[in-house]
Design an enzyme around this catalytic site. Structure first.
Site, PDB file in Angstrom:
ATOM      1  N   LYS A  73      81.206  99.529  47.125  1.00 16.88           N
ATOM      2  CA  LYS A  73      80.145  98.426  48.117  1.00 16.88           C
ATOM      3  C   LYS A  73      79.372  98.028  48.026  1.00 16.88           C
ATOM      4  CE  LYS A  73      85.256  96.246  47.379  1.00 16.88           C
ATOM      5  NZ  LYS A  73      85.723  95.113  48.355  1.00 16.88           N
ATOM      6  N   ASP A 109      85.644  88.970  47.978  1.00 19.42           N
ATOM      7  CA  ASP A 109      87.021  89.155  49.370  1.00 19.42           C
ATOM      8  C   ASP A 109      86.922  88.044  50.430  1.00 19.42           C
ATOM      9  OD1 ASP A 109      87.344  91.428  47.022  1.00 19.42           O
ATOM     10  OD2 ASP A 109      85.988  92.837  49.204  1.00 19.42           O
TER      11      ASP A 109
HETATM   12  P1  ATR Z   1      85.897 100.677  52.583  1.00 17.08           P
HETATM   13  O1  ATR Z   1      85.585  99.598  50.985  1.00 17.08           O
HETATM   14  O2  ATR Z   1      87.644 100.785  52.116  1.00 17.08           O
HETATM   15  O3  ATR Z   1      85.706 100.195  53.713  1.00 17.08           O
HETATM   16  P2  ATR Z   1      84.226 102.377  53.051  1.00 17.08           P
HETATM   17  O4  ATR Z   1      82.627 101.938  52.985  1.00 17.08           O
HETATM   18  O5  ATR Z   1      84.115 104.143  52.881  1.00 17.08           O
HETATM   19  O6  ATR Z   1      84.942 101.677  52.300  1.00 17.08           O
HETATM   20  O7  ATR Z   1      85.166 102.646  54.738  1.00 17.08           O
HETATM   21  C1  ATR Z   1      86.171 102.961  55.276  1.00 17.08           C
HETATM   22  C2  ATR Z   1      86.463 102.663  56.963  1.00 17.08           C
HETATM   23  O8  ATR Z   1      87.488 103.098  56.753  1.00 17.08           O
HETATM   24  C3  ATR Z   1      85.132 102.702  57.678  1.00 17.08           C
HETATM   25  O9  ATR Z   1      85.683 102.036  58.576  1.00 17.08           O
HETATM   26  C4  ATR Z   1      85.900 103.756  57.966  1.00 17.08           C
HETATM   27  O10 ATR Z   1      85.414 104.346  59.373  1.00 17.08           O
HETATM   28  P3  ATR Z   1      83.859 105.168  59.197  1.00 17.08           P
HETATM   29  O11 ATR Z   1      82.734 104.406  59.601  1.00 17.08           O
HETATM   30  O12 ATR Z   1      84.097 105.657  60.892  1.00 17.08           O
HETATM   31  O13 ATR Z   1      84.108 106.319  58.029  1.00 17.08           O
HETATM   32  C5  ATR Z   1      87.208 103.485  58.529  1.00 17.08           C
HETATM   33  N1  ATR Z   1      87.650 105.139  58.418  1.00 17.08           N
HETATM   34  C6  ATR Z   1      88.581 105.640  57.149  1.00 17.08           C
HETATM   35  N2  ATR Z   1      89.258 106.684  57.190  1.00 17.08           N
HETATM   36  C7  ATR Z   1      89.276 106.626  58.351  1.00 17.08           C
HETATM   37  C8  ATR Z   1      90.547 107.368  59.375  1.00 17.08           C
HETATM   38  N3  ATR Z   1      91.188 109.026  59.601  1.00 17.08           N
HETATM   39  N4  ATR Z   1      90.412 106.691  60.872  1.00 17.08           N
HETATM   40  C9  ATR Z   1      90.035 105.158  61.547  1.00 17.08           C
HETATM   41  N5  ATR Z   1      88.748 105.076  60.626  1.00 17.08           N
HETATM   42  C10 ATR Z   1      88.946 105.347  59.186  1.00 17.08           C
END
Ligand code: ATR
Length: 287
Positions: A73, A109
């Site tokens: 996105k 969204d």
């Molecule tokens: P999306 O479009 O689903 O938001 P993204 O842009 O890759 O996908 O973002 C994923 C989100 O989930 C982020 O807030 C990420 O935290 P980080 O910025 O620290 O990466 C969070 N996230 C993913 N895996 C996680 C985990 N195991 N624990 C906590 N937060 C997680």
């Protein structure tokens, strides 16, 4: 031209990774049937590396519009020649509209989430003290619309604190938007609206959340649906949230908003939502 003339069939797609299980193709097919519009809507698997080429091929093949989902996105926003207000404010795009030989980007969204919460679930969001968990593409997509809907203070926490800071900066309302450390959650008090927008539960555990976050009239909302939404909604129920709502309604409403951008007409959503809800009935915890 008839509805079955292949030359009249508009081409749409959803790009993401993984994307095979996306419900968007069947949602858009149902909307198209409802409004008697001939279209093709497919799912195209693309990673950050392959997305620009895949999108260019899609455009060359006559693609008229696309949805963009995880994890593309924010990248999609950078590929657009122009952006709508919500997309600019969030730095994330979920809807691409072919325009002047390039792409115009929008984000439906947030509007979809607000519509689901206020109209389907009858929630009044005004002045709700709100916690947003996550600062990736999904969180960015919903934050501007929540602010526009009149929520009170918005606290943003994220595993990587710099991304929470960056989202707060982008939103540009320092008096109302407060980035905080995930580790400091226990000191933030109670919230009336808690939105879970991380992808953590796709392949790891939900971040640890103190039950003290849940106020007496709190609504807990996961932008995910299906199994991925279960851990957060189970936590919310256990913590006494009044409403625990998954992202299925938001999915249908954001699709209807995208459909309106492409076709100029907004489909009715209740039937499509009810059909999907039957399939995800075991997961319903709202109301
Ligand atoms: P999306 O479009 O689903 O938001 P993204 O842009 O890759 O996908 O973002 C994923 C989100 O989930 C982020 O807030 C990420 O935290 P980080 O910025 O620290 O990466 C969070 N996230 C993913 N895996 C996680 C985990 N195991 N624990 C906590 N937060 C997680």
């Amino acid at each position: 031209m008839t509805q079955h003339d292949p030359a009249a069939t508009l081409r749409f797609a959803v790009f993401g990774h993984p994307v095979a299980h996306s419900l968007s193709p069947q949602i858009h097919a149902a909307f198209a049937r409802e409004l008697s519009i001939a279209l093709e809507y497919t799912a195209i698997d693309a990673t950050a590396e392959t997305f620009p080429d895949a999108l260019a091929r899609f455009a060359a093949a006559g693609g008229a519009g696309a949805n963009v989902t995880l994890p593309l996105k924010q990248q999609a926003a950078a590929l657009c020649g122009s952006l709508g207000d919500g997309a600019r404010r969030s730095g994330a795009v979920n809807t691409l509209v072919r325009s002047n030989g390039g792409w115009h980007g929008e984000n439906t969204d947030g509007r979809g989430l607000v519509r689901d919460l206020t109209e389907r679930h009858g929630l009044d969001l005004r002045q709700r003290r709100t916690l947003l968990i996550g600062a990736g593409g999904a969180a960015r997509g919903v934050a501007p619309a929540l602010l526009e809907a009149g929520i009170g203070d918005l606290f943003v926490v994220n595993r990587t604190p710099e991304r929470a800071d960056a989202l707060a900066d982008t939103l540009g309302e320092p008096a109302r938007v407060h980035p905080r450390y995930l580790a400091d959650l226990a000191s933030l008090g109670e919230f009336d609206l808690i939105v879970h927008a991380t992808s953590a539960t796709r392949d790891a555990a939900l971040p640890a959340l103190p039950m003290s976050l849940v106020g007496t009239r709190a609504a807990a909302v996961d932008v995910n649906y299906g199994e991925v939404a279960i851990p957060f909604l189970a936590w919310a129920r256990a913590a006494g949230a009044r409403d625990a709502i998954d992202g299925l309604g938001m999915l249908v409403e954001q699709a209807a908003e995208s459909f309106r951008l492409w076709h100029g007409r907004r489909p009715a959503t209740d039937e499509v939502y009810a059909g999907l809800r039957e399939r995800y009935a075991a997961l319903v915890t709202a109301d």
